[in-house]
Design a protein around this motif. Structure first.
Motif, PDB file in Angstrom:
ATOM      1  N   GLU A 181       0.870  -1.075  -0.202  1.00 30.45           N
ATOM      2  CA  GLU A 181      -0.064  -0.163   0.134  1.00 30.45           C
ATOM      3  C   GLU A 181       0.785   1.161   0.132  1.00 30.45           C
ATOM      4  O   GLU A 181       0.428   2.113  -0.640  1.00 30.45           O
ATOM      5  CB  GLU A 181      -0.936  -0.033   1.126  1.00 30.45           C
ATOM      6  N   PHE A 182       1.845   1.306   0.623  1.00 25.66           N
ATOM      7  CA  PHE A 182       2.732   2.369   0.943  1.00 25.66           C
ATOM      8  C   PHE A 182       3.556   2.860  -0.010  1.00 25.66           C
ATOM      9  O   PHE A 182       3.545   3.844  -0.592  1.00 25.66           O
ATOM     10  CB  PHE A 182       3.469   2.341   2.268  1.00 25.66           C
ATOM     11  N   SER A 183       4.164   1.647  -0.739  1.00 26.22           N
ATOM     12  CA  SER A 183       5.017   1.936  -1.957  1.00 26.22           C
ATOM     13  C   SER A 183       4.205   2.461  -3.081  1.00 26.22           C
ATOM     14  O   SER A 183       4.670   3.167  -3.962  1.00 26.22           O
ATOM     15  CB  SER A 183       5.861   0.796  -1.925  1.00 26.22           C
ATOM     16  N   THR A 184       3.216   1.696  -3.104  1.00 29.45           N
ATOM     17  CA  THR A 184       2.023   2.146  -4.412  1.00 29.45           C
ATOM     18  C   THR A 184       1.594   3.744  -4.327  1.00 29.45           C
ATOM     19  O   THR A 184       1.553   4.482  -5.277  1.00 29.45           O
ATOM     20  CB  THR A 184       0.869   1.252  -4.429  1.00 29.45           C
ATOM     21  N   ALA A 185       1.320   4.035  -2.951  1.00 30.43           N
ATOM     22  CA  ALA A 185       0.807   5.278  -2.704  1.00 30.43           C
ATOM     23  C   ALA A 185       1.927   6.531  -3.040  1.00 30.43           C
ATOM     24  O   ALA A 185       1.664   7.466  -3.569  1.00 30.43           O
ATOM     25  CB  ALA A 185       0.393   5.555  -1.070  1.00 30.43           C
ATOM     26  N   VAL A 186       3.222   5.935  -2.628  1.00 32.98           N
ATOM     27  CA  VAL A 186       4.318   7.037  -2.665  1.00 32.98           C
ATOM     28  C   VAL A 186       4.618   7.158  -4.116  1.00 32.98           C
ATOM     29  O   VAL A 186       4.979   8.076  -4.721  1.00 32.98           O
ATOM     30  CB  VAL A 186       5.599   6.603  -2.112  1.00 32.98           C
ATOM     31  N   ALA A 187       4.570   5.899  -4.900  1.00 34.18           N
ATOM     32  CA  ALA A 187       4.939   5.951  -6.409  1.00 34.18           C
ATOM     33  C   ALA A 187       3.762   6.992  -6.989  1.00 34.18           C
ATOM     34  O   ALA A 187       4.460   7.597  -7.868  1.00 34.18           O
ATOM     35  CB  ALA A 187       4.847   4.674  -6.873  1.00 34.18           C
TER      36      ALA A 187
END
Length: 201
Positions: free
Chosen positions: A163-169
């Protein structure tokens, strides 16, 4: 060191921050911000940080990623600046002074700095270290492994890495001049997958 060593402030601002975290974060993201608060408090003990504003730290920790949430995502501001302004709005309603409201913005923004001077901002210092530890396992040895394992068991990582890596991307794509782009350039997804406590497939 145990989780029971730390108690959340019983104030309107703290209760409001917790309510916002429950409403606007996914379960995995909510667990992340709670872990970040516990880790920050643990680091303050380990580093003998004195005079910490525990209410400010709690509110900032719980809101530090709220700017990623769709409802608070800003077209131009970085997600940490957007989240800091949510903190200003919340604490204004709780009656905080203008200077102390500004401190929420400062702490939330500085959690994404590469380092924070503890003399400049002790709350920002411990939150920056805490979020780095929780996200990628940086400086893991600063706290007892038993404490970190209790924390992870109580507030599981679940789908946080994805979730976090997708959101930051997504943030980096929309706002390439913000800290999100720096995080992605430093291989945030790969570093999260290699987290020493709980690698994410």
């Amino acid at each position: 060191m145990r989780l029971d060593d730390f108690t959340a402030p019983n104030t309107s601002a703290a209760r409001g921050a917790l309510a916002l975290s429950r409403q606007y974060y996914s379960p995995a993201m909510k667990n992340h911000v709670l872990r970040s608060w516990y880790i920050a408090e643990g680091i303050a003990v380990a580093h003998a940080i004195e005079g910490l504003d525990h209410e400010l730290l709690y509110v900032s920790a719980l809101l530090h990623d709220i700017g990623i949430s769709e409802e608070f995502d800003n077209d131009t501001l970085s997600y940490e600046h957007a989240g800091g302004h949510v903190g200003i709005a919340l604490t204004a309603g709780a009656g905080w002074s203008s200077d102390r409201r500004q401190r929420v913005l400062d702490v939330v923004v500085r959690h994404n700095w590469t380092s924070v001077d503890p003399d400049l901002d002790p709350e920002g210092y411990v939150l920056e270290l805490a979020t780095g530890l929780d996200v990628t396992g940086a400086n893991l040895d600063v706290l007892p492994r038993s404490f970190l394992e209790e924390l992870t068991n109580t507030f599981p990582r679940g789908t946080f890495g994805r979730e976090f890596s997708t959101a930051v991307a997504r943030q980096a794509s929309k706002k390439p001049d913000t800290s999100a782009a720096r995080l992605m350039a430093n291989d945030l997804p790969g570093r999260m997958r290699r987290h020493p406590l709980e690698p994410i497939p």
